[in-house]
Motif scaffolding. Structure first.
Motif, PDB file in Angstrom:
ATOM      1  N   ARG A   1       0.844  -1.209   0.000  1.00 39.69           N
ATOM      2  CA  ARG A   1       0.000   0.000   0.000  1.00 39.69           C
ATOM      3  C   ARG A   1       0.870   1.247   0.000  1.00 39.69           C
ATOM      4  O   ARG A   1       0.508   2.277  -0.547  1.00 39.69           O
ATOM      5  CB  ARG A   1      -0.918   0.004   1.231  1.00 39.69           C
ATOM      6  CG  ARG A   1      -1.980  -1.066   1.171  1.00 39.69           C
ATOM      7  CD  ARG A   1      -3.127  -0.669   0.255  1.00 39.69           C
ATOM      8  NE  ARG A   1      -3.802  -1.872  -0.242  1.00 39.69           N
ATOM      9  CZ  ARG A   1      -4.809  -1.863  -1.085  1.00 39.69           C
ATOM     10  NH1 ARG A   1      -5.284  -0.722  -1.562  1.00 39.69           N
ATOM     11  NH2 ARG A   1      -5.355  -2.984  -1.497  1.00 39.69           N
ATOM     12  N   GLY A   2       2.017   1.156   0.660  1.00 40.92           N
ATOM     13  CA  GLY A   2       2.992   2.243   0.588  1.00 40.92           C
ATOM     14  C   GLY A   2       2.736   3.386   1.550  1.00 40.92           C
ATOM     15  O   GLY A   2       1.840   3.341   2.409  1.00 40.92           O
ATOM     16  N   TYR A   3       3.524   4.406   1.401  1.00 40.06           N
ATOM     17  CA  TYR A   3       3.495   5.604   2.249  1.00 40.06           C
ATOM     18  C   TYR A   3       3.405   6.795   1.319  1.00 40.06           C
ATOM     19  O   TYR A   3       4.018   6.805   0.259  1.00 40.06           O
ATOM     20  CB  TYR A   3       4.786   5.652   3.068  1.00 40.06           C
ATOM     21  CG  TYR A   3       5.084   7.007   3.678  1.00 40.06           C
ATOM     22  CD1 TYR A   3       4.446   7.422   4.856  1.00 40.06           C
ATOM     23  CD2 TYR A   3       6.010   7.861   3.074  1.00 40.06           C
ATOM     24  CE1 TYR A   3       4.724   8.664   5.400  1.00 40.06           C
ATOM     25  CE2 TYR A   3       6.288   9.097   3.619  1.00 40.06           C
ATOM     26  CZ  TYR A   3       5.634   9.505   4.783  1.00 40.06           C
ATOM     27  OH  TYR A   3       5.900  10.721   5.319  1.00 40.06           O
TER      28      TYR A   3
ATOM     29  N   ALA B   1      14.051  12.442   1.239  1.00 38.59           N
ATOM     30  CA  ALA B   1      14.834  11.205   1.374  1.00 38.59           C
ATOM     31  C   ALA B   1      14.734  10.680   2.804  1.00 38.59           C
ATOM     32  O   ALA B   1      14.688   9.460   3.033  1.00 38.59           O
ATOM     33  CB  ALA B   1      16.290  11.469   0.998  1.00 38.59           C
ATOM     34  N   GLU B   2      14.667  11.599   3.767  1.00 33.38           N
ATOM     35  CA  GLU B   2      14.563  11.187   5.183  1.00 33.38           C
ATOM     36  C   GLU B   2      13.224  10.502   5.443  1.00 33.38           C
ATOM     37  O   GLU B   2      13.131   9.575   6.243  1.00 33.38           O
ATOM     38  CB  GLU B   2      14.720  12.402   6.111  1.00 33.38           C
ATOM     39  CG  GLU B   2      16.114  13.003   6.120  1.00 33.38           C
ATOM     40  CD  GLU B   2      16.451  13.777   4.840  1.00 33.38           C
ATOM     41  OE1 GLU B   2      15.518  14.253   4.159  1.00 33.38           O
ATOM     42  OE2 GLU B   2      17.646  13.880   4.507  1.00 33.38           O
ATOM     43  N   ASP B   3      12.164  10.976   4.738  1.00 33.58           N
ATOM     44  CA  ASP B   3      10.858  10.307   4.878  1.00 33.58           C
ATOM     45  C   ASP B   3      10.959   8.851   4.464  1.00 33.58           C
ATOM     46  O   ASP B   3      10.387   7.970   5.111  1.00 33.58           O
ATOM     47  CB  ASP B   3       9.818  10.973   3.959  1.00 33.58           C
ATOM     48  CG  ASP B   3       9.242  12.236   4.566  1.00 33.58           C
ATOM     49  OD1 ASP B   3       9.224  12.327   5.804  1.00 33.58           O
ATOM     50  OD2 ASP B   3       8.822  13.111   3.785  1.00 33.58           O
ATOM     51  N   VAL B   4      11.675   8.631   3.370  1.00 34.63           N
ATOM     52  CA  VAL B   4      11.820   7.252   2.875  1.00 34.63           C
ATOM     53  C   VAL B   4      12.545   6.431   3.939  1.00 34.63           C
ATOM     54  O   VAL B   4      12.113   5.336   4.309  1.00 34.63           O
ATOM     55  CB  VAL B   4      12.575   7.212   1.533  1.00 34.63           C
ATOM     56  CG1 VAL B   4      12.740   5.761   1.056  1.00 34.63           C
ATOM     57  CG2 VAL B   4      11.856   8.040   0.473  1.00 34.63           C
ATOM     58  N   ARG B   5      13.639   6.988   4.483  1.00 38.17           N
ATOM     59  CA  ARG B   5      14.383   6.300   5.543  1.00 38.17           C
ATOM     60  C   ARG B   5      13.479   6.015   6.743  1.00 38.17           C
ATOM     61  O   ARG B   5      13.420   4.891   7.228  1.00 38.17           O
ATOM     62  CB  ARG B   5      15.558   7.173   5.994  1.00 38.17           C
ATOM     63  CG  ARG B   5      16.351   6.588   7.162  1.00 38.17           C
ATOM     64  CD  ARG B   5      17.273   7.611   7.790  1.00 38.17           C
ATOM     65  NE  ARG B   5      16.517   8.730   8.358  1.00 38.17           N
ATOM     66  CZ  ARG B   5      17.030   9.920   8.657  1.00 38.17           C
ATOM     67  NH1 ARG B   5      18.308  10.167   8.409  1.00 38.17           N
ATOM     68  NH2 ARG B   5      16.286  10.879   9.178  1.00 38.17           N
ATOM     69  N   ASP B   6      12.731   7.017   7.169  1.00 38.10           N
ATOM     70  CA  ASP B   6      11.982   6.901   8.417  1.00 38.10           C
ATOM     71  C   ASP B   6      10.726   6.043   8.273  1.00 38.10           C
ATOM     72  O   ASP B   6      10.147   5.630   9.277  1.00 38.10           O
ATOM     73  CB  ASP B   6      11.615   8.296   8.922  1.00 38.10           C
ATOM     74  CG  ASP B   6      12.880   9.117   9.227  1.00 38.10           C
ATOM     75  OD1 ASP B   6      13.961   8.484   9.392  1.00 38.10           O
ATOM     76  OD2 ASP B   6      12.798  10.362   9.262  1.00 38.10           O
TER      77      ASP B   6
ATOM     78  N   ARG C   1       7.568  -0.990   3.063  1.00 43.26           N
ATOM     79  CA  ARG C   1       7.776  -2.411   2.747  1.00 43.26           C
ATOM     80  C   ARG C   1       6.696  -3.320   3.329  1.00 43.26           C
ATOM     81  O   ARG C   1       6.677  -4.520   3.025  1.00 43.26           O
ATOM     82  CB  ARG C   1       9.141  -2.852   3.279  1.00 43.26           C
ATOM     83  CG  ARG C   1      10.302  -2.091   2.657  1.00 43.26           C
ATOM     84  CD  ARG C   1      11.642  -2.590   3.164  1.00 43.26           C
ATOM     85  NE  ARG C   1      11.946  -3.910   2.672  1.00 43.26           N
ATOM     86  CZ  ARG C   1      12.003  -5.015   3.390  1.00 43.26           C
ATOM     87  NH1 ARG C   1      11.791  -4.974   4.702  1.00 43.26           N
ATOM     88  NH2 ARG C   1      12.276  -6.174   2.854  1.00 43.26           N
ATOM     89  N   ASP C   2       5.809  -2.768   4.132  1.00 45.65           N
ATOM     90  CA  ASP C   2       4.815  -3.583   4.845  1.00 45.65           C
ATOM     91  C   ASP C   2       3.866  -4.283   3.848  1.00 45.65           C
ATOM     92  O   ASP C   2       3.178  -3.630   3.080  1.00 45.65           O
ATOM     93  CB  ASP C   2       4.012  -2.670   5.783  1.00 45.65           C
ATOM     94  CG  ASP C   2       3.016  -3.449   6.618  1.00 45.65           C
ATOM     95  OD1 ASP C   2       2.974  -4.697   6.489  1.00 45.65           O
ATOM     96  OD2 ASP C   2       2.267  -2.803   7.377  1.00 45.65           O
ATOM     97  N   GLU C   3       3.854  -5.622   3.915  1.00 48.15           N
ATOM     98  CA  GLU C   3       3.061  -6.382   2.936  1.00 48.15           C
ATOM     99  C   GLU C   3       1.586  -6.504   3.323  1.00 48.15           C
ATOM    100  O   GLU C   3       0.785  -7.039   2.558  1.00 48.15           O
ATOM    101  CB  GLU C   3       3.677  -7.770   2.743  1.00 48.15           C
ATOM    102  CG  GLU C   3       5.034  -7.690   2.041  1.00 48.15           C
ATOM    103  CD  GLU C   3       5.872  -8.953   2.175  1.00 48.15           C
ATOM    104  OE1 GLU C   3       5.297 -10.029   2.438  1.00 48.15           O
ATOM    105  OE2 GLU C   3       7.108  -8.851   2.031  1.00 48.15           O
TER     106      GLU C   3
END
Ligand code: NAI
Length: 321
Positions: free
Chosen positions: A275-277, A284-289, A295-297
């Motif tokens: 579903r994503g964020y 880029a920090e959002d992606v890290r955090d 990745r949640d399936e």
């Protein structure tokens, strides 16, 4: 329920002089299909040519009362692909089924990759499917019916060391399968793929190459080898062919799908999406955090096509999670 028959149908099976292709050809012919048994012959690395393997399979089919014709053109060139299709049309006047199965193996660590390791692998597996299917496609479109079965591999779908050329070609066949399913839908053409696991010379070579239990040239661990031998005995290539036959049949309802087949087990591989964020001011920090969330399936899904994926993306821009 009636048996699945192929009476009146004409099938091309590439690389059918041995291994999996031979089993596919034997099964289709035993169910009434007239079969073009294509095989260039030659080594597993794709060196040399030999008409004998294809001729032997044709002989076997005829002895069992089936109909088949041998073809030893290479699928690795556009001319070869056209000639394979020409063999079918000259012998039987139609083409209903193409099973793209021909393959070679030239494994190398990626840092040692050279054009002569890469090009033939791409030419046989990936471009070979184009070379044979393009001329067959015109015939199928015209008659409003066709079935194409491509042969992909877990090595490409999931990744496997030393197999960059092979894996890329096999993953390319996934893309081709999806695109042809979309293009064929309006013309009665269905296109699917199998990812086989079977004890053939190719698997034997892969296992030997991986030096099971004996990395760096050390002798392999006998217990590990015995386990592999037991395993390979259960991997009868004839147990992959029923999946190919079903996907090649008129009754096959699916298109654009990939089936794992081996040792009598059949399962579906698919490309899913989480579903994503979403953040309209993404950094880029959002992606890290938010990597766990990204990745949640949970609630992941299988988008049917790029439009469905796009719709999901657009929806998430209007509904903030
Ligand atoms: P195989 O080596 O027994 O069969 C491949 C056949 O393709 C050979 O008979 C060979 O002569 C023929 N061929 C090679 N180049 C050709 C060309 N240019 N034109 C026409 N024929 C050609 O190996 P196997 O295992 O039966 O492989 C069949 C297919 O299944 C291949 O596409 C392979 O990549 C795929 N596969 C096999 C797996 C396995 O576990 N055996 C696993 C995943 C995929």
């Amino acid at each position: 329920m009636t048996d699945l028959r192929f009476d009146g149908r004409v099938a091309i099976v590439t690389g059918a002089g041995g291994g999996l292709g031979r089993e596919h050809a034997l099964l289709l012919a035993s169910r009434g299909a007239r079969v073009v048994v294509n095989d260039l012959g030659g080594s597993m690395a794709g060196e040399g040519t030999d008409g004998a393997p294809a001729a032997a399979v044709v002989q076997e089919i005829r002895e069992r009362g089936g109909q088949a014709v041998a073809d030893s053109h290479s699928v690795a060139t556009p001319e070869g692909g056209r000639d394979v299709v020409r063999t079918a049309l000259d012998a039987y006047g139609r083409i209903d089924i193409v099973v793209n199965n021909a393959g070679i193996l030239r494994d190398k660590p990626f840092h040692e990759m050279t054009p002569d390791q890469l090009d033939p692998v791409i030419e046989v597996h990936l471009k070979g499917a184009f070379h044979v299917t393009v001329p067959a496609w015109s015939v199928m479109r015209e008659q409003g019916y066709g079935r194409v079965v491509n042969t992909t591999s877990a090595a490409g779908l999931l990744g496997s060391a030393r197999k960059s050329g092979y894996g890329a070609a096999k993953a390319g066949l996934l893309g081709l399968t999806r695109v042809l399913a979309a293009e064929g839908a309006a013309h009665g053409i269905r296109v699917n793929a199998v990812a086989p696991v079977a004890a053939t010379r190719m698997l034997a070579s892969s296992l030997a190459d991986a030096r099971i239990g004996g990395a760096d040239g050390r002798p392999a661990d006998p217990a590990a080898l015995e386990m592999m031998n037991t395993l390979t005995r259960s991997l009868d290539p004839g147990l992959v062919s029923p999946v190919v036959a079903f996907l090649a049949h008129e009754d096959c309802p699916v298109s654009g799908e990939v089936y794992s087949a081996g040792a009598g087990q059949v399962a579906r591989f698919f490309v899913g999406r989480t579903r994503g964020y979403h953040n309209p001011a993404l950094t880029a920090e959002d992606v890290r955090d938010h990597l766990d969330r990204i990745r949640d399936e949970t609630d992941s899904f299988i988008p049917a096509d790029p439009g469905v994926e796009m719709a999901h993306l657009l929806r998430s821009t209007t509904h903030h999670p």
